[in-house]
Write an enzyme that holds these catalytic residues in place. Structure first.
Site, mmCIF file in Angstrom:
data_model
loop_
_atom_site.group_PDB
_atom_site.id
_atom_site.type_symbol
_atom_site.label_atom_id
_atom_site.label_comp_id
_atom_site.label_asym_id
_atom_site.label_seq_id
_atom_site.Cartn_x
_atom_site.Cartn_y
_atom_site.Cartn_z
ATOM 1 N N VAL A 121 114.226 42.218 50.863
ATOM 2 C CA VAL A 121 114.316 41.153 51.864
ATOM 3 C C VAL A 121 115.045 41.682 53.099
ATOM 4 O O VAL A 121 116.115 42.289 52.976
ATOM 5 C CB VAL A 121 115.075 39.930 51.312
ATOM 6 C CG1 VAL A 121 115.015 38.782 52.311
ATOM 7 C CG2 VAL A 121 114.500 39.495 49.979
ATOM 8 N N ASP A 149 112.180 29.748 38.257
ATOM 9 C CA ASP A 149 113.169 30.824 38.289
ATOM 10 C C ASP A 149 114.430 30.356 39.017
ATOM 11 O O ASP A 149 114.874 30.990 39.975
ATOM 12 C CB ASP A 149 112.567 32.079 38.934
ATOM 13 C CG ASP A 149 113.305 33.350 38.505
ATOM 14 O OD1 ASP A 149 114.148 33.260 37.579
ATOM 15 O OD2 ASP A 149 113.051 34.409 39.081
#
Ligand SMILES: *[C@@H]1O[C@H](CO)[C@@H](O)[C@H](O)[C@H]1NC(C)=O
Ligand SMILES: *[C@@H]1O[C@H](CO)[C@@H](O)[C@H](O)[C@H]1NC(C)=O
Ligand SMILES: *[C@@H]1O[C@H](CO)[C@@H](O)[C@H](O)[C@H]1NC(C)=O
Ligand SMILES: *[C@@H]1O[C@H](CO)[C@@H](O)[C@H](O)[C@H]1NC(C)=O
Ligand SMILES: *[C@@H]1O[C@H](CO)[C@@H](O)[C@H](O)[C@H]1NC(C)=O
Length: 661
Positions: free
Chosen positions: A366, A478
């Site tokens: 990221v 998740d």
């Protein structure tokens, strides 16, 4: 009369000899000067007597067929008889780099109408789905293919294949032949040399043999190049046409036929007289410019300078194109507004510089970025991804999820696709992830109780929205601290929702594939594979305990034995010392009622039995104090099994999805 006709044929069309009867048909063309062929597309007969199927144009197609249809069957519904064909061909690439497309096919097909057939890798013979010619795919073909097309399963850019109804070959082999010692000798289709091919079909054996050799060499006798068994009785139309088709793509070539012979139900196709065949033309070189005394000096310099300039320009262009190359397909038009260009993302992240790296997760890296025009701060997640077929559905979901708007959800702004890579663009969260705050410096949590309680409530509210308040039920699958991000006001925002579906779409439905993270995974998922919103409730329960206790979901006790956080809190609850489970870093600076509420709620949410867990709406009501907590659930006997269950889940998880742990 018949003698007269035969004489006429020999005089008029001196290179073709034809015999036709009721039960057999034979002909041979030693060159095609004056031959009566059906020509279509770019095909023409040159003055030398060559059939030139394609010229140097790009995406052109050309066909040459025997003019009348032939009877392949004994009776209208009878079996397809034995037949054999032989032909000599040559391919002359347009450019000297020898890049050449796409090849030649010999075929037996139901019609002379090729209007539905596509050029390039479809050879101007096949259509999009099946056989363009006749539509139903009743086409038998032998392809001489000079370009590797992966989508059609091509083995390389120089192969021979047997095609039944479609360009994906039934069987293929690199071009060449097996010599008398049984050794394979390769040939290059685009070598500008004439080569001969023999195709044989046996009525009783239903065997198809394909053999090739350089023109002039005797037919290799030891072993055919290709030998397949396929019953053409179930395929061919009656009557059918025989001929050749060829097409070019972006790369072009002139595809030539020099000679052809054919026979049905009789002796094999007549031998082609190689000595009588026209010569294959050489490549035409560009004409020399006006001559001058200075030319020998100026020309090389000029050419060198020109090549240098062109070369530099091309390499710059190619590098630029490669750098920003994206994948873009027609179906993406509707998602246009959500599509970012790779160039914009590249500039926003300063070329994905490591200094902008925010983190590396299970799914990918990221990066922080600032969009050049709007100065908006973004986070770009780069995910390696290859599964092509599922992309459309996944992007559709991503985009629909992008429409989700809630103060406790990280906004997905859009996406970009490249070869082997998917990029998702999110709003940037200045305070990073909850995980960083929970286990920041020295593994201690720097959040005070007010912040923690606010984060837990925020996550619950975000999950409630995903489960019940949007038009579709979205299961996160998740939920864990690294997927909770904190905004300027330290509000918890759920990130990465929908991403777990990516694993799903790429997965083989036959294999059980567990997605999630150990410690947060509801036991029923590992046991049954079924995912419901209550699986998110389970993960939320673990997260609530984690935030309150400042401890990871799995810990080692003093004896070095793995213990779950749930068990540990449960032991405290049984002993009546629940407050001892609260993070010591808070140093008693917290609301005891709120903390014990969250601990008990965490236990109830992470109950191994799905049916005893509350839904997110109820969770919100408990957290807001609108409803009393159903504490009796904690005394339910099922809880004793917890430890065992967790252990099983872990084992199953590790077995089924080892790479992500
Ligand atoms: C070519 O063959 C077709 C079909 O057999 C026939 O109709 C036509 O008359 C022939 N043309 C010439 C010039 O012989
Ligand atoms: C060829 O086939 C196409 C579509 O299959 C059709 O529209 C066209 O009329 C056909 N042409 C001839 C000459 O039969
Ligand atoms: C193949 O068919 C699909 C739809 O069936 C169409 O969208 C696509 O453009 C076709 N491709 C070619 C090369 O004609
Ligand atoms: C194909 O090749 C094999 C092996 O050489 C041979 O036995 C068989 O008769 C051939 N079949 C035909 C139809 O020519
Ligand atoms: C091929 O198919 C036909 C019917 O389409 C059948 O009669 C024949 O027995 C088949 N031949 C072999 C060798 O299977």
């Amino acid at each position: 009369m018949s003698l007269f006709l035969t004489i006429l044929l020999f005089i008029g069309i001196n290179l073709a000899s034809i015999t036709a009867g009721d039960d057999h048909h034979r002909f041979v063309y030693n060159g095609f000067a004056g031959a009566n062929l059906s020509l279509g597309g770019t095909a023409k007969v040159t003055p030398d007597g060559l059939v030139e199927l394609t010229n140097d144009g790009v995406r052109v197609k050309g066909h040459a067929l025997y003019p009348s249809p032939l009877r392949f069957r004994e009776s209208p519904n009878g079996m397809v008889r034995s037949f054999s064909a032989s032909f000599v061909f040559g391919i002359v690439p347009t450019f000297s780099d020898l890049s050449s497309g796409h090849g030649i096919v010999f075929f037996v097909a139901p019609s002379k109408n090729f209007s539905d057939a596509i050029a390039a890798q479809y050879f101007g013979l096949f259509g999009n789905q099946t056989g363009g010619n006749g539509g139903g795919g009743q086409v038998f073909a032998v392809e001489l293919d000079t370009i590797q097309n992966r989508e059609l399963g091509d083995m390389n850019g120089n192969h021979v294949g047997i095609d039944i109804g479609r360009p994906n070959s039934l069987l293929s082999h690199p071009a060449g032949f097996y010599d008398d010692d049984g050794m394979f000798q390769s040939l290059t289709l685009t070598s500008m040399e004439a080569m001969q091919v023999w195709v044989d079909y046996g009525r009783d054996t239903t065997q198809i043999n394909v053999t090739m050799a350089p023109a002039g060499m005797p037919r290799p006798a030891v072993r055919p190049l290709l030998s397949a068994t396929y019953n053409l009785s179930g395929l061919l139309m009656e009557p059918a046409y025989v001929g050749f088709s060829s097409s070019t793509g972006a790369a072009s070539a002139r595809h030539y036929l020099l000679g052809w012979s054919f026979s049905i139900n009789g002796p094999p196709a007549p031998a082609i007289d190689i000595a009588k065949l026209p010569k294959l033309p050489r490549r035409v070189l560009p004409k020399a410019g006006p001559s001058s005394k200075m030319l020998p000096i100026i020309l090389p310099v000029a050419i060198a300078a020109f090549l240098l300039v062109v070369g530099t320009a091309i390499s710059l262009l190619v590098r630029r194109r490669m750098r920003y190359a994206e994948l873009r397909e027609d179906w993406e038009v509707e998602f246009g507004p959500h599509r970012f260009t790779y160039r914009d993302l590249f500039h926003a992240t300063e070329g994905f510089d490591d200094k902008n790296l925010l983190g590396i997760g299970g799914a990918g890296r990221v990066y922080k970025g600032i969009l050049v025009g709007s100065k908006q701060e973004i986070a770009v997640k780069k995910i390696p991804h290859n599964s092509k077929q599922s992309m459309k559905q996944f992007i559709a979901e991503i985009v629909s999820i992008g429409r989700l708007q809630h103060r406790n959800l990280v906004r997905l702004l859009g996406y970009c696709r490249r070869k082997g890579e998917l990029l998702l663009v999110y709003e940037y969260m200045p305070n990073g992830s909850l995980e960083n705050h929970l286990y920041g410096q020295d593994d201690t949590c720097n959040l005070d109780w007010k912040q923690r309680f606010q984060i837990i409530k925020g996550v619950a509210s975000g999950l409630l929205y995903l489960h019940e308040e949007w038009e579709k039920v979205v299961i996160h699958r998740d939920v864990k601290p690294s997927n909770i991000l904190l905004d300027n006001g330290m509000n918890g925002k759920i990130g990465d929702f929908g991403l777990s579906r990516l694993h799903d779409h790429g997965a083989d439905p036959e294999t059980t594939h567990v997605v999630g993270t150990i410690g947060y995974l509801a036991p029923e998922i590992a046991l049954t594979g079924k995912v419901t919103p209550l699986a998110d409730v389970f993960s939320f329960g673990i997260l609530a305990l984690e935030v309150t206790c400042g401890q990871k979901p799995m810990k080692q006790n003093a004896q070095g034995i793995q213990q779950t956080l749930v068990d540990w809190v449960l032991v405290h609850w049984h002993k009546g010392s629940l407050v001892d489970a609260v993070d010591a870093n808070l140093q008693d600076d917290y609301d005891i009622d709120e903390a014990s509420l969250v601990l008990k709620l965490g236990l109830i949410c992470s109950h191994p039995s799905e049916s005893l867990r509350p839904n997110m709406r109820q969770v919100m009501q408990y957290l807001n104090g609108d409803m009393p907590l159903p504490e009796t659930i904690l005394t339910h006997p099922g809880f004793g099994m917890f430890h065992l269950m967790q252990e099983r889940v872990s084992n199953l998880y590790v077995m089924s999805y080892p790479s992500q742990v």
